[in-house]
Write a protein that holds these residues in place. Structure first.
Motif, PDB file in Angstrom:
ATOM      1  N   SER A 105       0.816  -1.216   0.000  1.00 41.78           N
ATOM      2  CA  SER A 105       0.000   0.000   0.000  1.00 41.78           C
ATOM      3  C   SER A 105       0.850   1.267   0.000  1.00 41.78           C
ATOM      4  O   SER A 105       0.300   2.377   0.000  1.00 41.78           O
ATOM      5  N   TRP A 109      -0.209   5.372   0.207  1.00 38.69           N
ATOM      6  CA  TRP A 109       0.123   6.182   1.375  1.00 38.69           C
ATOM      7  C   TRP A 109       0.888   7.439   0.964  1.00 38.69           C
ATOM      8  O   TRP A 109       0.612   8.549   1.451  1.00 38.69           O
ATOM      9  N   THR A 110       1.855   7.271   0.072  1.00 35.49           N
ATOM     10  CA  THR A 110       2.670   8.403  -0.357  1.00 35.49           C
ATOM     11  C   THR A 110       1.821   9.451  -1.065  1.00 35.49           C
ATOM     12  O   THR A 110       1.947  10.660  -0.795  1.00 35.49           O
ATOM     13  N   ILE A 113      -0.624  11.144   1.625  1.00 37.23           N
ATOM     14  CA  ILE A 113       0.051  12.079   2.538  1.00 37.23           C
ATOM     15  C   ILE A 113       0.480  13.329   1.802  1.00 37.23           C
ATOM     16  O   ILE A 113       0.371  14.447   2.317  1.00 37.23           O
ATOM     17  N   THR A 165       4.697   1.506   7.030  1.00 35.55           N
ATOM     18  CA  THR A 165       4.567   2.044   5.678  1.00 35.55           C
ATOM     19  C   THR A 165       4.147   3.508   5.716  1.00 35.55           C
ATOM     20  O   THR A 165       4.665   4.332   4.949  1.00 35.55           O
ATOM     21  N   ALA A 166       3.230   3.847   6.616  1.00 35.29           N
ATOM     22  CA  ALA A 166       2.807   5.246   6.750  1.00 35.29           C
ATOM     23  C   ALA A 166       3.958   6.120   7.244  1.00 35.29           C
ATOM     24  O   ALA A 166       4.159   7.238   6.755  1.00 35.29           O
ATOM     25  N   CYS A 167       4.730   5.610   8.204  1.00 36.30           N
ATOM     26  CA  CYS A 167       5.886   6.369   8.717  1.00 36.30           C
ATOM     27  C   CYS A 167       6.896   6.626   7.609  1.00 36.30           C
ATOM     28  O   CYS A 167       7.449   7.740   7.501  1.00 36.30           O
ATOM     29  N   SER A 169       6.385   6.772   4.343  1.00 40.12           N
ATOM     30  CA  SER A 169       5.845   7.725   3.377  1.00 40.12           C
ATOM     31  C   SER A 169       5.974   9.150   3.899  1.00 40.12           C
ATOM     32  O   SER A 169       6.363  10.065   3.157  1.00 40.12           O
ATOM     33  N   TRP A 170       5.657   9.346   5.155  1.00 34.01           N
ATOM     34  CA  TRP A 170       5.780  10.670   5.768  1.00 34.01           C
ATOM     35  C   TRP A 170       7.249  11.089   5.801  1.00 34.01           C
ATOM     36  O   TRP A 170       7.588  12.239   5.481  1.00 34.01           O
TER      37      TRP A 170
END
Length: 300
Positions: A105, A109-110, A113, A165-167, A169-170
């Motif tokens: 994903s 996410w990228t 964000i 994955t979210a971390c 992307s951020w």
């Protein structure tokens, strides 16, 4: 701001997933030797030792590190303290199939964000590229048989890789928005060391909690020492350097598509370790991911 994808940029953004694929394979091999969060802490301790002779000046008063501590503390939390700790933890509590499936994903996410927090519009071709990229990952995971995906059971550990994955992307978006002193930004070793200093502080806290709340043990020996050497030099120092350069050249949205090469390369590495030859779906998946990268690349 992203620019046209060049062969050099593509190479930089491919080296990082290649090394991270090796990191995933090695991380699975040593699950019985070291706790996951401790492994992340130890890898960055070794990386710190490598970086200090190259950029110790960044720790001096007036270098700009301490006056911008909030920026580096956030980068260290996301890229050093959280991302790989959550990844190693996921490998302990979930299956490789689930971990890789959730990590696919990443492009979404990228893009999300970037649109929500960095005012970056999402192009239709980027969405199409993300779908193709994820389709390639799914093809590897199900080994060409869609019925296998229906048998996947989700567990609590899948949340760890989702957060990881979210971390990441951020973290990638923050890299594309320079806010640190130019001397630090211009020196790759200093820039990474500045993140590692704060990242180790975060990781140290997480490791202390791991040892206080769980029955953590380490089995020291050559297998673990060799693992630490590899994950520190390759997936840590070299991969982060290549990823940062790639983001400077292509932008975080484009880099996010390259991240999906990691599960395909990990599957190939795992097959090589087991003495198996790649199957047709490995080549088809690689083609889908590369096609997603190409159609998402801005053309100027």
């Amino acid at each position: 701001m992203s620019s046209k994808l060049t062969p050099v940029t593509a190479a930089l953004l491919t080296v990082a997933p290649l090394l991270w694929a090796g990191n995933a394979v090695v991380g699975r091999l040593v699950t019985g030797l070291v706790p996951p969060i401790t492994l992340n802490f130890l890898r960055w301790v070794v990386a710190l030792v490598i970086l200090l002779p190259l950029a110790a000046w960044v720790l001096r008063p007036g270098a700009g590190l301490w006056s911008h501590w909030r920026r580096f503390a956030l980068l260290g939390l996301l890229g050093v303290g959280c991302y790989n700790a959550l990844q190693y933890l996921a490998l302990h509590t979930s299956t490789p199939l689930n971990v890789t499936l959730v990590a696919a994903s990443g492009p979404f996410w990228t893009l999300a964000i970037g649109a929500l927090f960095f005012q970056t519009p999402v192009r239709r071709m980027q969405l199409l590229g993300a779908l193709l990229s994820i389709a390639g990952v799914l093809l590897v995971l199900c080994r060409g048989d869609g019925q296998q995906l229906l048998q996947v059971r989700w567990v609590t550990g899948d949340l760890y890789i989702l957060l990881a994955t979210a971390c990441w992307s951020w973290y990638s978006w923050l890299l594309s928005r320079p806010a640190e002193p130019r001397p630090i930004r211009a020196d790759w070793a200093a820039f990474l060391l500045a993140q590692v200093v704060f990242g180790l502080a975060w990781s140290g806290v997480f490791t202390a909690l791991e040892w206080g709340l769980t029955d953590a043990r380490i089995q020291w020996g050559w297998p673990l020492l060799a693992t630490l050497a590899f994950v520190a030099v390759g997936p840590a120092v070299l991969a982060y350097r290549c990823w940062g350069l790639g983001i400077e050249r292509a932008g975080p949205a484009m880099a996010g598509f390259f991240a999906n090469l990691t599960p395909v390369l990990a599957a190939l590495m795992s097959a090589a370790v087991l003495g198996e030859w790649p199957y047709w779906y490995h080549g088809a998946a690689f083609a889908l991911i590369v096609t997603g990268i190409l159609i998402s690349s801005p053309r100027r």
